[in-house]
Design a protein around this motif. Sequence first.
Motif, PDB file in Angstrom:
ATOM      1  N   UNK A  95     -85.292   5.214  12.936  1.00  0.00           N
ATOM      2  CA  UNK A  95     -84.185   4.421  13.474  1.00  0.00           C
ATOM      3  C   UNK A  95     -82.886   4.739  12.739  1.00  0.00           C
ATOM      4  N   UNK A  96     -82.965   4.852  11.404  1.00  0.00           N
ATOM      5  CA  UNK A  96     -81.764   5.169  10.614  1.00  0.00           C
ATOM      6  C   UNK A  96     -81.221   6.541  11.000  1.00  0.00           C
ATOM      7  N   UNK A  97     -82.124   7.512  11.157  1.00  0.00           N
ATOM      8  CA  UNK A  97     -81.695   8.853  11.567  1.00  0.00           C
ATOM      9  C   UNK A  97     -81.083   8.839  12.968  1.00  0.00           C
ATOM     10  N   UNK A  98     -81.719   8.069  13.866  1.00  0.00           N
ATOM     11  CA  UNK A  98     -81.192   7.961  15.233  1.00  0.00           C
ATOM     12  C   UNK A  98     -79.801   7.337  15.230  1.00  0.00           C
ATOM     13  N   UNK A  99     -79.623   6.290  14.425  1.00  0.00           N
ATOM     14  CA  UNK A  99     -78.313   5.647  14.322  1.00  0.00           C
ATOM     15  C   UNK A  99     -77.249   6.634  13.842  1.00  0.00           C
ATOM     16  N   UNK A 100     -77.619   7.421  12.866  1.00  0.00           N
ATOM     17  CA  UNK A 100     -76.647   8.389  12.330  1.00  0.00           C
ATOM     18  C   UNK A 100     -76.345   9.489  13.340  1.00  0.00           C
ATOM     19  N   UNK A 159     -88.150  12.096   7.230  1.00  0.00           N
ATOM     20  CA  UNK A 159     -87.329  11.829   6.050  1.00  0.00           C
ATOM     21  C   UNK A 159     -85.898  11.516   6.479  1.00  0.00           C
ATOM     22  N   UNK A 160     -85.218  10.739   5.648  1.00  0.00           N
ATOM     23  CA  UNK A 160     -83.834  10.377   5.942  1.00  0.00           C
ATOM     24  C   UNK A 160     -82.923  11.594   5.922  1.00  0.00           C
ATOM     25  N   UNK A 161     -81.954  11.586   6.807  1.00  0.00           N
ATOM     26  CA  UNK A 161     -80.929  12.631   6.791  1.00  0.00           C
ATOM     27  C   UNK A 161     -80.060  12.474   5.548  1.00  0.00           C
ATOM     28  N   UNK A 162     -79.555  13.575   5.059  1.00  0.00           N
ATOM     29  CA  UNK A 162     -78.723  13.564   3.856  1.00  0.00           C
ATOM     30  C   UNK A 162     -77.257  13.374   4.242  1.00  0.00           C
ATOM     31  N   UNK A 163     -76.584  12.512   3.504  1.00  0.00           N
ATOM     32  CA  UNK A 163     -75.146  12.333   3.691  1.00  0.00           C
ATOM     33  C   UNK A 163     -74.456  13.472   2.922  1.00  0.00           C
ATOM     34  N   UNK A 164     -74.207  14.570   3.616  1.00  0.00           N
ATOM     35  CA  UNK A 164     -73.711  15.787   2.959  1.00  0.00           C
ATOM     36  C   UNK A 164     -72.335  15.566   2.338  1.00  0.00           C
ATOM     37  N   UNK A 165     -71.440  14.891   3.044  1.00  0.00           N
ATOM     38  CA  UNK A 165     -70.091  14.680   2.530  1.00  0.00           C
ATOM     39  C   UNK A 165     -70.111  13.896   1.220  1.00  0.00           C
ATOM     40  N   UNK A 166     -70.954  12.880   1.164  1.00  0.00           N
ATOM     41  CA  UNK A 166     -71.042  12.082  -0.065  1.00  0.00           C
ATOM     42  C   UNK A 166     -71.557  12.932  -1.219  1.00  0.00           C
ATOM     43  N   UNK A 185     -87.048  13.559  16.437  1.00  0.00           N
ATOM     44  CA  UNK A 185     -87.212  13.631  17.889  1.00  0.00           C
ATOM     45  C   UNK A 185     -88.686  13.755  18.265  1.00  0.00           C
ATOM     46  N   UNK A 186     -89.429  14.584  17.527  1.00  0.00           N
ATOM     47  CA  UNK A 186     -90.867  14.737  17.790  1.00  0.00           C
ATOM     48  C   UNK A 186     -91.587  13.405  17.581  1.00  0.00           C
ATOM     49  N   UNK A 187     -91.234  12.727  16.499  1.00  0.00           N
ATOM     50  CA  UNK A 187     -91.846  11.429  16.192  1.00  0.00           C
ATOM     51  C   UNK A 187     -91.605  10.438  17.320  1.00  0.00           C
ATOM     52  N   UNK A 188     -90.382  10.361  17.792  1.00  0.00           N
ATOM     53  CA  UNK A 188     -90.045   9.417  18.855  1.00  0.00           C
ATOM     54  C   UNK A 188     -90.762   9.756  20.151  1.00  0.00           C
ATOM     55  N   UNK A 189     -90.849  11.047  20.457  1.00  0.00           N
ATOM     56  CA  UNK A 189     -91.508  11.465  21.698  1.00  0.00           C
ATOM     57  C   UNK A 189     -93.011  11.204  21.636  1.00  0.00           C
ATOM     58  N   UNK A 190     -93.650  11.544  20.521  1.00  0.00           N
ATOM     59  CA  UNK A 190     -95.092  11.372  20.398  1.00  0.00           C
ATOM     60  C   UNK A 190     -95.503   9.910  20.397  1.00  0.00           C
ATOM     61  N   UNK A 191     -94.587   9.026  19.988  1.00  0.00           N
ATOM     62  CA  UNK A 191     -94.903   7.606  19.931  1.00  0.00           C
ATOM     63  C   UNK A 191     -94.289   6.820  21.081  1.00  0.00           C
ATOM     64  N   UNK A 194     -85.960  -0.095  18.325  1.00  0.00           N
ATOM     65  CA  UNK A 194     -85.410  -1.210  17.551  1.00  0.00           C
ATOM     66  C   UNK A 194     -86.422  -2.359  17.463  1.00  0.00           C
ATOM     67  N   UNK A 195     -87.079  -2.653  18.592  1.00  0.00           N
ATOM     68  CA  UNK A 195     -88.068  -3.737  18.630  1.00  0.00           C
ATOM     69  C   UNK A 195     -89.267  -3.409  17.746  1.00  0.00           C
ATOM     70  N   UNK A 196     -89.783  -2.175  17.866  1.00  0.00           N
ATOM     71  CA  UNK A 196     -90.950  -1.784  17.075  1.00  0.00           C
ATOM     72  C   UNK A 196     -90.628  -1.754  15.578  1.00  0.00           C
ATOM     73  N   UNK A 197     -89.419  -1.358  15.216  1.00  0.00           N
ATOM     74  CA  UNK A 197     -89.018  -1.352  13.805  1.00  0.00           C
ATOM     75  C   UNK A 197     -89.046  -2.764  13.238  1.00  0.00           C
ATOM     76  N   UNK A 198     -88.514  -3.709  14.016  1.00  0.00           N
ATOM     77  CA  UNK A 198     -88.508  -5.109  13.569  1.00  0.00           C
ATOM     78  C   UNK A 198     -89.925  -5.654  13.475  1.00  0.00           C
ATOM     79  N   UNK A 199     -90.773  -5.322  14.459  1.00  0.00           N
ATOM     80  CA  UNK A 199     -92.152  -5.810  14.451  1.00  0.00           C
ATOM     81  C   UNK A 199     -92.942  -5.243  13.278  1.00  0.00           C
ATOM     82  N   UNK A 200     -92.745  -3.959  12.990  1.00  0.00           N
ATOM     83  CA  UNK A 200     -93.473  -3.336  11.873  1.00  0.00           C
ATOM     84  C   UNK A 200     -93.045  -3.934  10.540  1.00  0.00           C
ATOM     85  N   UNK A 201     -91.758  -4.248  10.403  1.00  0.00           N
ATOM     86  CA  UNK A 201     -91.270  -4.869   9.175  1.00  0.00           C
ATOM     87  C   UNK A 201     -91.867  -6.258   9.001  1.00  0.00           C
TER      88      UNK A 201
END
Length: 490
Positions: free
Chosen positions: A470-475, A302-309, A335-341, A350-357
């Motif tokens: 990817x969004x969580x990793x970016x944040x 799930x996406x991380x929450x922007x607490x300040x907002x 982190x678990x998701x990234x490691x398991x995959x 980044x490449x897999x995100x673009x390919x899946x889209x």
Amino acid sequence: MKERRLPPDLRRAGVFSFCKGGDYTATTYFRPRHIDKGRSILATIKGSLDYGKNPKKTRDGFLISAYECDLATADAEFLLAKRQYYYITGREQKRDNNILLYQIRQAFKPGEITAEEANRIGYELALRFTKGRHAFIVTTHEDKHHIHSHIYFNSTTLDCTKKFEDFRHSARAVRRLSDTICLENGLSIIENPKPSRGHYGTWLGDEKPPSFQEKLRRAIDAALEQNPSDFEAFLSLMEAAGYAVKRGKHIKFTGPGQKRGTRCDTLKGNYTEQAIRERIANARFVVSGGGSSFEQNAVQVNLLIDIQAKIQMGKGPGYERWAKLFNLKQAAQTLIFLQENGMTDYARLEKKSAESTTAFNALSQKIKQAETRMKDISDLQKHIANYSRTRDIYVQYRKAGYSKKFRAEHEGEILLHQSAKKAFNTLELKKLPSIQTLKQEYAALLAEKKKLYQGYRQARETMRNLLTAKENTDRLLRFSPTVPDQEKQR
């Protein structure tokens, strides 16, 4: 088994239960809503809609969709339509007979569908049942162990000239349409429903013994957990677990105490022969439990929450403490998701995100093309039927010198004929196709659409998890430009 006729009170309520030995989904419930005793029309409508829109059950309103009305003012819009109906028609119903809206509930088997998909299917059910003539909202609840949707549609039509006609078998019509849509989307249905006064949620409980199919799914999960090297090794594990395996064009399993075996492909989802081969090759990731599973990549992210907002929006210290804990858990899940995959390298993520889209969008486009062609075929069949039915009338009209008197007597048939001819000219048809040819093409497109939907749901869930990770990793790495300045400076 012959289906029993419902008594009047249950026929109106439209409650259907399950048949012993059958699947426990998709259940439907149809109910007209009258004015509550001691409440106004607006209060009754608002009370019904507020229950469905409960933010705790709809993921803060994310699982709500609407047709021809605004979610914030739907109750007032429903009421306004009724007032317009009175001004236009002059008809005013007595309080006890005045039906304000209709409610449909649609429940699904646990683990077989996502909440977002359930909302989409509920929207399609409402749109097709009302034929687009009534405003409605669809609210999907995920607070129970089974996902279910509440559909509320206004009894007054959009043009405020008519009200929905609650015909004798309304509930049965809803159930049949729901079953059709579920089958089109590869979901299981109740084969021989019977009426019941029990709460619809109790149909999906765990108290009943598991079916042979459910036991087989659990056995398949158990065999796959032993990491067989190939499909033949998997079959050997199934035989060791007590299942007789029939090899051939279709793999068939016969469990202990089972008279007739179960073909592997009838299990659908993650348990078809192709899906099992993909799971063995680690090309498909499944979270399983108790024989029910849903397609997704390793873990739900799930996406991380922007607490300040959220704090700026007025959330208090209690929410901030909860959100920090939530973000910590989601960071771990990411982190678990990234490691398991095998995506700990950012460039690969980044490449897999673009390919899946790209893959998801391609599947979506194919499904839309099939649906568009199916609609065109349905319209063409209707025009061909109208053309044939009104041809003799139009010939007489032409022989009568396009008489106004003749037209007035047969205006409906003449308009249908002219509309059909206009459609043929627009399509530039030199020769009309036969109805049988169109039916065959429609059946082929429907089969293709069902096949595409099997991959569509997997591709969508894969894309969602990858983009969320990817969004969580970016944040977390502070790459995203959407992170507030205050958060960057902490």
